[in-house]
Design a protein around this motif. Structure first.
Motif, PDB file in Angstrom:
ATOM      1  N   ALA A  60       0.823  -1.211   0.000  1.00  5.81           N
ATOM      2  CA  ALA A  60       0.000   0.000   0.000  1.00  5.81           C
ATOM      3  C   ALA A  60       0.856   1.259   0.000  1.00  5.81           C
ATOM      4  O   ALA A  60       0.525   2.255  -0.650  1.00  5.81           O
ATOM      5  CB  ALA A  60      -0.939  -0.003   1.201  1.00  5.81           C
ATOM      6  N   VAL A  61       1.969   1.201   0.713  1.00  4.47           N
ATOM      7  CA  VAL A  61       2.876   2.350   0.736  1.00  4.47           C
ATOM      8  C   VAL A  61       3.501   2.544  -0.644  1.00  4.47           C
ATOM      9  O   VAL A  61       3.557   3.660  -1.171  1.00  4.47           O
ATOM     10  CB  VAL A  61       3.987   2.171   1.803  1.00  4.47           C
ATOM     11  CG1 VAL A  61       5.009   3.291   1.722  1.00  4.47           C
ATOM     12  CG2 VAL A  61       3.370   2.137   3.201  1.00  4.47           C
ATOM     13  N   GLU A  62       3.932   1.414  -1.221  1.00  6.56           N
ATOM     14  CA  GLU A  62       4.547   1.497  -2.560  1.00  6.56           C
ATOM     15  C   GLU A  62       3.562   2.027  -3.602  1.00  6.56           C
ATOM     16  O   GLU A  62       3.939   2.746  -4.525  1.00  6.56           O
ATOM     17  CB  GLU A  62       5.078   0.114  -2.979  1.00  6.56           C
ATOM     18  CG  GLU A  62       6.428  -0.195  -2.339  1.00  6.56           C
ATOM     19  CD  GLU A  62       6.753  -1.682  -2.302  1.00  6.56           C
ATOM     20  OE1 GLU A  62       6.063  -2.466  -2.990  1.00  6.56           O
ATOM     21  OE2 GLU A  62       7.697  -2.051  -1.569  1.00  6.56           O
ATOM     22  N   ASN A  63       2.284   1.693  -3.422  1.00  2.00           N
ATOM     23  CA  ASN A  63       1.258   2.170  -4.358  1.00  2.00           C
ATOM     24  C   ASN A  63       0.780   3.585  -4.062  1.00  2.00           C
ATOM     25  O   ASN A  63      -0.104   4.103  -4.733  1.00  2.00           O
ATOM     26  CB  ASN A  63       0.037   1.239  -4.333  1.00  2.00           C
ATOM     27  CG  ASN A  63       0.369  -0.127  -4.882  1.00  2.00           C
ATOM     28  OD1 ASN A  63       1.383  -0.292  -5.570  1.00  2.00           O
ATOM     29  ND2 ASN A  63      -0.467  -1.101  -4.586  1.00  2.00           N
ATOM     30  N   GLY A  64       1.317   4.157  -2.995  1.00  4.32           N
ATOM     31  CA  GLY A  64       0.926   5.522  -2.653  1.00  4.32           C
ATOM     32  C   GLY A  64      -0.435   5.632  -1.989  1.00  4.32           C
ATOM     33  O   GLY A  64      -0.989   6.721  -1.888  1.00  4.32           O
TER      34      GLY A  64
END
Ligand SMILES: Nc1nc2c(ncn2[C@@H]2O[C@H](COP(=O)(O)OP(=O)(O)O)[C@@H](O)[C@H]2O)c(=O)[nH]1
Ligand SMILES: [Mg+2]
Ligand SMILES: [Zn+2]
Length: 402
Positions: free
Chosen positions: A379-383
């Motif tokens: 989720a962090v990587e996907n913003g």
């Protein structure tokens, strides 16, 4: 006389609530009798916990009461009512009154064994009655800035504190030592104003998150104030930093003590409240208060060191009267005590946006570092989740005991 009566009336109302609470608890107990003979299984423990949380949710007042406050309250009740009975007999008047020569007031400053108490417009330097100095159940200090106390007045500048009235809330830190004592930093607070500067010093998300956790753990409403907004060049950069906090519905003030941006909003946020101030030295706390309340004339660029104990009291709370019904308590030590007692596995509860994702991680004990199938990291990587929040989570996690 009127103010004193009001205090005691408040007290009596509190007692009535406590009665109600007791009845409710008794009723619940009857409903679910304890099965003492049965060996508790894991599940029973969980049920018990859930039930007590339930109860805490129901009883707002109980929730904001620090541990040990209940016993203290009981002792206090006894003292005050004995006093009341005696005073009523002595003076033969109706209703609750304080004993002869006693007044109620607000603790504005403390040092070991003495404090300043504001009574109407006078500040009295007070000793503490010996019985107060006995370490109370669970606490390492008998009273704190923000406490309402009963004082025996000696003359126009001195008195003795007899008792501490029940607290609405308290900002506490765990004391380091053999016994698990709590130290009360300040009492009767409504909210925490977290002051950060946009620049000079640079906005620091990890510290903001620490303050948010501290507020949450003390059941205080947080308000985030980003000051020195006059130094902002890129509005988008600001909103990128702020969006996770906007998503959490934390009230945000954008201010400048320099050009008066947001000062009306600030005044409004502080009106009628007792507010703890939190923020690094230099972010502009004193400047903001001066801008909102020019009569204060607080020293700008100064570390607050002009209290009873001199310059060594970096963790001593300091009370500032904004006006009749608004107070601010400067708590220089807040950075260090907010997380005391917090464990690694509890941290995520203070990051609701991460908590909702954690359930989808492949491993139930995922630490969200480099485990395969970590939903949080994805989720962090996907913003979808702010990276700053995730970073602060990881940093704070590493600093906590397992
Ligand atoms: N540019 C700018 N400087 C500010 C602002 N507010 C405070 N300052 C400056 O920041 C420094 C520290 O301010 P101070 O109020 O003492 O910060 P405190 O330590 O948080 O109380 C002083 O030099 C102030 O003039 C602001 O809104 N904009
Ligand atoms: Mg200052
Ligand atoms: Zn994970």
């Amino acid at each position: 006389m009127k103010d004193q009566n009001q205090d005691l009336e408040k007290y009596i109302k509190g007692r009535a609530k406590a009665e109600q609470r007791k009845k409710l608890q008794q009723a619940r107990r009857k409903e679910k009798p304890r099965q003492k003979s049965k060996q508790p299984r894991q599940k029973d423990w969980r049920d018990l916990n859930e039930e007590s949380w339930d109860e805490l949710d129901l009883l707002e007042e109980e929730r904001i009461m620090p541990r040990g406050e209940q016993q203290r309250r009981k002792n206090m009740e006894q003292k005050v009512f004995e006093q009341q009975d005696k005073a009523a007999q002595d003076q033969d008047v109706e209703g609750p009154v304080l004993a002869e020569g006693q007044r109620s007031g607000l603790v504005t400053e403390i040092s070991s064994g003495r404090c300043r108490v504001l009574i109407d417009d006078d500040t009295l330097l007070c000793d503490l009655r010996g019985s107060l100095l006995v370490v109370e159940e669970g606490y390492s200090n008998p009273l704190a800035v923000g406490d309402e106390v009963i004082v025996t007045v000696q003359d126009e500048s001195s008195g003795v504190v007899e008792a501490v009235l029940p607290r609405r809330s308290a900002l506490v830190r765990q004391d380091v030592g053999e016994r698990p004592l709590k130290h009360i930093i300040a009492a009767n607070l409504d909210q925490v104003l977290i002051v950060a500067a946009w620049l000079q010093p640079h906005f620091w998300p990890e510290l903001v998150d620490r303050y948010l956790i501290a507020a949450e753990r003390n059941q205080l409403t947080p308000v985030l104030c980003v000051n020195k907004i006059d130094l902002l060049e890129d509005q988008i950069e600001l909103e990128t930093v702020l969006w996770p906090y906007r998503q959490l519905d934390i009230p945000i003030l954008l201010t400048s003590a320099e050009d008066s941006t947001g000062i009306d909003d600030l005044r409004q946020a502080l009106a009628g409240k007792i507010t703890a101030l939190a923020g690094l030295s230099g972010v502009g706390k004193s400047s903001l208060l001066n801008a909102a309340y020019p009569h204060l004339e607080l020293r700008v660029g100064a570390v607050s060191d002009d209290n009873l104990q001199g310059r060594h009291t970096t963790t001593q709370a300091n009370l500032i009267h904004l006006n009749e019904d608004s107070l601010v308590i400067d708590t220089p030590g807040i950075r260090n005590f907010g997380l005391a007692g917090l464990r690694r596995n509890e941290l995520i509860e203070h990051y609701p946006e991460l908590l909702t994702l954690a359930g989808a991680c492949k491993f139930s004990d995922c630490a969200h570092k480099d485990e395969p199938g970590c939903a949080v990291r994805v989720a962090v990587e996907n913003g979808e989740v702010a990276e700053g929040r995730f970073k602060s989570y990881q940093k704070i996690y590493m600093q906590l005991p397992a």
